[in-house]
Design a protein around this motif. Structure first.
Motif, mmCIF file in Angstrom:
data_model
loop_
_atom_site.group_PDB
_atom_site.id
_atom_site.type_symbol
_atom_site.label_atom_id
_atom_site.label_comp_id
_atom_site.label_asym_id
_atom_site.label_seq_id
_atom_site.Cartn_x
_atom_site.Cartn_y
_atom_site.Cartn_z
ATOM 1 N N GLU A 57 -1.258 5.969 -4.000
ATOM 2 C CA GLU A 57 -0.548 5.537 -3.136
ATOM 3 C C GLU A 57 0.037 4.107 -3.350
ATOM 4 N N GLY A 58 1.218 3.789 -2.920
ATOM 5 C CA GLY A 58 1.612 2.498 -3.228
ATOM 6 C C GLY A 58 3.141 2.215 -3.109
ATOM 7 N N GLY A 59 3.376 1.097 -2.920
ATOM 8 C CA GLY A 59 5.053 0.626 -2.736
ATOM 9 C C GLY A 59 5.339 -0.654 -3.234
ATOM 10 N N GLU A 101 17.690 -1.406 0.572
ATOM 11 C CA GLU A 101 17.828 -0.119 -0.288
ATOM 12 C C GLU A 101 16.418 0.746 -0.023
ATOM 13 N N ASP A 102 16.555 1.755 0.259
ATOM 14 C CA ASP A 102 15.265 2.807 0.089
ATOM 15 C C ASP A 102 15.209 3.320 -1.296
ATOM 16 N N ALA A 103 15.145 2.582 -2.164
ATOM 17 C CA ALA A 103 14.978 3.255 -3.470
ATOM 18 C C ALA A 103 13.667 3.878 -4.151
ATOM 19 N N SER A 104 13.001 4.642 -3.066
ATOM 20 C CA SER A 104 11.626 5.259 -3.126
ATOM 21 C C SER A 104 12.117 5.994 -4.387
ATOM 22 N N HIS A 105 12.984 6.759 -4.587
ATOM 23 C CA HIS A 105 13.277 7.779 -5.680
ATOM 24 C C HIS A 105 13.733 7.155 -6.987
ATOM 25 N N ALA A 106 13.792 5.904 -7.095
ATOM 26 C CA ALA A 106 14.924 5.382 -8.000
ATOM 27 C C ALA A 106 14.685 4.552 -9.156
ATOM 28 N N SER A 140 0.770 -1.282 -0.079
ATOM 29 C CA SER A 140 -0.001 -0.020 0.084
ATOM 30 C C SER A 140 0.742 1.381 -0.027
ATOM 31 N N SER A 141 2.059 1.091 0.371
ATOM 32 C CA SER A 141 3.084 2.439 0.387
ATOM 33 C C SER A 141 4.343 1.855 0.495
ATOM 34 N N ALA A 142 5.404 2.713 0.183
ATOM 35 C CA ALA A 142 6.800 2.650 0.629
ATOM 36 C C ALA A 142 7.077 2.368 1.956
ATOM 37 N N THR A 143 6.399 3.179 2.764
ATOM 38 C CA THR A 143 6.470 2.946 4.345
ATOM 39 C C THR A 143 5.989 1.569 4.653
ATOM 40 N N ALA A 144 4.831 0.839 4.139
ATOM 41 C CA ALA A 144 4.403 -0.147 4.542
ATOM 42 C C ALA A 144 5.735 -1.230 3.919
ATOM 43 N N VAL A 162 4.294 12.044 -6.513
ATOM 44 C CA VAL A 162 5.429 13.095 -6.857
ATOM 45 C C VAL A 162 6.614 12.075 -7.315
ATOM 46 N N LYS A 163 6.637 10.632 -7.033
ATOM 47 C CA LYS A 163 7.812 9.812 -7.631
ATOM 48 C C LYS A 163 7.774 9.488 -9.115
ATOM 49 N N ILE A 164 8.597 8.745 -9.388
ATOM 50 C CA ILE A 164 8.918 8.517 -10.725
ATOM 51 C C ILE A 164 7.677 8.069 -11.500
ATOM 52 N N ASN A 171 19.752 12.301 5.671
ATOM 53 C CA ASN A 171 19.100 12.987 4.317
ATOM 54 C C ASN A 171 18.247 12.224 3.790
ATOM 55 N N THR A 172 17.175 12.165 4.608
ATOM 56 C CA THR A 172 15.794 11.248 3.969
ATOM 57 C C THR A 172 14.581 11.558 4.255
ATOM 58 N N PHE A 173 13.683 10.924 3.984
ATOM 59 C CA PHE A 173 12.179 11.206 4.501
ATOM 60 C C PHE A 173 12.153 10.440 5.780
ATOM 61 N N PHE A 184 10.512 0.315 -3.503
ATOM 62 C CA PHE A 184 10.140 1.483 -4.407
ATOM 63 C C PHE A 184 8.676 2.324 -3.638
ATOM 64 N N SER A 185 8.626 3.708 -4.071
ATOM 65 C CA SER A 185 7.557 4.513 -3.923
ATOM 66 C C SER A 185 6.806 4.641 -5.212
ATOM 67 N N PHE A 186 5.488 4.642 -5.099
ATOM 68 C CA PHE A 186 4.692 5.004 -6.164
ATOM 69 C C PHE A 186 3.815 6.203 -5.718
ATOM 70 N N HIS A 217 14.775 18.982 0.350
ATOM 71 C CA HIS A 217 14.770 17.515 0.732
ATOM 72 C C HIS A 217 16.301 17.443 1.052
ATOM 73 N N TYR A 218 16.291 16.983 2.555
ATOM 74 C CA TYR A 218 15.487 16.763 3.518
ATOM 75 C C TYR A 218 15.795 17.626 4.775
ATOM 76 N N ILE A 219 15.005 18.148 5.572
ATOM 77 C CA ILE A 219 15.360 18.364 6.902
ATOM 78 C C ILE A 219 15.761 17.140 7.632
HETATM 79 C C1 PLP Z 1 8.378 9.169 -0.354
HETATM 80 C C2 PLP Z 1 9.400 8.189 0.238
HETATM 81 C C3 PLP Z 1 9.059 7.275 1.272
HETATM 82 C C4 PLP Z 1 7.649 6.929 1.660
HETATM 83 O O1 PLP Z 1 7.001 6.468 0.420
HETATM 84 P P1 PLP Z 1 5.397 6.232 0.657
HETATM 85 O O2 PLP Z 1 4.919 5.537 -0.492
HETATM 86 O O3 PLP Z 1 4.772 7.846 0.726
HETATM 87 O O4 PLP Z 1 5.325 5.591 1.993
HETATM 88 C C5 PLP Z 1 10.253 6.649 1.888
HETATM 89 N N1 PLP Z 1 11.287 7.100 1.526
HETATM 90 C C6 PLP Z 1 11.824 7.950 0.765
HETATM 91 C C7 PLP Z 1 13.135 8.448 0.819
HETATM 92 C C8 PLP Z 1 10.634 8.780 0.260
HETATM 93 O O5 PLP Z 1 11.245 9.784 -0.699
#
Ligand code: PLP
Length: 388
Positions: free
Chosen positions: A197-199, A159-164, A55-59, A190-192, A81-83, A185-187, A332-334
């Motif tokens: 929502e999705g991951g 790997e947190d490849a949410s951006h990649a 359901s998300s990259a967080t999940a 705002v991602k690629i 330097n990440t979410f 991956f994150s979907f 990107h990012y605090i």
């Molecule tokens: C967007 C993002 C997430 C979370 O992705 P969601 O799909 O919104 O849960 C995690 N890590 C990074 C680096 C992100 O940019």
């Protein structure tokens, strides 16, 4: 009044819409065929054995951590330097968090810092169980070095490849898991590519795959080989562990399949726009995004760092000045360790100085598939005005 240019946004065409409508007319809105097809499309693209849509990259990060058994006594290390999600996933498992400061060129976690920190942790008997390298802005970390360190010190790599998605490292697709145990991956729009929502979690390890499938759906199995004792009949299932409902719907997966067909086109356009920025901004008092020769970025973000000693305005004035003229910049990012929640568990300003110095001058400027040359020129012209 000219229109607002966001820093990023999705691109949805008629083919994407038709794919979603087709599912709405079908029997299965969730747990149908579209999930399998989407997972197969991403697995094939990345050259990885298993892909699990969630359901998300967080999940995805959460069940990735659980699948390798991350628990109360363990440490998860990631980049500041990440979410926040890259670190929160460890806290969900009751683990302790620590950070590895960034490389001032790539803004990814620094291999030198990592090497030193591992050496110290080894002496003190507090090595991490898992490292979460973040492929910042779509550029891969130096995964060969991370893999060598994981061998030496025995930690797992997520790997947190949410951006990649769509990016490459040493010629191979990010997500192939050649240098890691798992990739995510994150979907988010705002991602690629997007599914609303999705991951997704990717892995080559069958043991992890079987766990991930269960964790996505309440820890339940219908496979009698995995059950304790005998099946009671055709209706029977067993809950073997504590899982969740982290399923993606077929409505989302159908959009994902359609977006995967457009992925290469998305990346090519982002690359083109990034190169155009590189050219148009080359004489500005800013640092342009450095690219390590082993990497081909997906260009999720285009980050500039201001040379504050060469301009008369502050970082905040430049940022807010651009927002005022309709340029949707972002930051990107605090650094995660400076968030109040993380300060409450013991971190403080000054702990990871390179990520804080970066934070003092970084700005993400608009970059997305549908950004027109005219609007890109507007970003450049307004940036020039504000910096002089
Ligand atoms: C967007 C993002 C997430 C979370 O992705 P969601 O799909 O919104 O849960 C995690 N890590 C990074 C680096 C992100 O940019």
């Amino acid at each position: 009044m000219t229109s607002y240019i966001p820093y990023g946004r999705q691109d949805i065409n008629q083919q994407d819409i038709d794919a979603v409508v087709e599912v709405l007319h079908s029997e299965w809105l969730t747990q149908g065929r579209a999930i399998d097809l989407f997972e197969q499309a991403v697995a094939d693209y990345c050259g990885v054995k298993y892909a699990i849509a969630v359901s998300s990259a967080t999940a995805a990060l959460h069940i990735a951590c659980l699948s390798i058994g991350l628990g109360r006594q363990d440490y998860l290390w990631t980049s500041p330097n990440t979410f926040v999600a890259s670190a929160n996933c460890g806290l969900y498992c009751g683990a302790k968090i620590d950070f590895v400061d960034i490389d001032p060129d790539t803004y990814n976690l620094s291999i030198d810092e990592l090497t030193h920190k591992l050496h110290r942790a080894d002496q003190q008997g507090c090595l991490p169980k898992v490292l979460v390298p973040v492929q910042f802005a779509g550029q891969s970390c130096e995964m060969d070095k991370i893999a060598a360190l994981s061998q030496k010190y025995g930690f797992q790599v997520i790997e947190d490849a949410s951006h990649a998605i769509g990016g490459r490292y040493q010629g191979k697709a990010i997500g192939c898991c050649e240098f890691s145990d798992l990739a995510v991956f994150s979907f988010h729009p705002v991602k690629i590519i997007t599914t609303g929502e999705g991951g997704m979690v990717l892995t080559n390890r069958q043991d992890l795959y079987e766990k991930l499938i269960r964790l996505r759906s309440h820890g339940i199995t219908r496979n009698s080989d995995l059950m304790q004792g005998e099946s009671h009949g055709a209706w029977y299932y067993q809950q073997l562990e504590l899982g969740f409902n982290y399923r993606m719907t077929d409505i989302q997966a159908a959009l994902g399949i359609s977006q995967m067909n457009r992925l290469d086109e998305f990346i090519a356009k982002r690359q083109f726009l990034a190169q155009r920025y590189n050219h148009l901004l080359k004489d500005f008092p800013i640092t342009l995004p450095y690219q390590h020769p082993d990497t081909e970025s997906s260009w999720h973000l285009y980050v500039i760092c201001l040379h504050l000693d060469k301009i008369s305005k502050s970082h905040r004035q430049v940022f807010e000045g651009l927002r005022q003229v309709g340029i949707g910049v972002n930051l990107h990012y605090i650094p995660v360790h400076t968030q109040p929640y993380y300060q409450n568990i013991g971190f403080k300003w000054g702990d990871f100085p390179k990520s804080e110095t970066y934070y003092d001058s970084a700005i993400s400027i608009p970059l997305y598939y549908g950004l027109s040359k005219e609007n890109q020129n507007r970003v450049v012209d307004n940036l020039r005005k504000i910096l002089t």
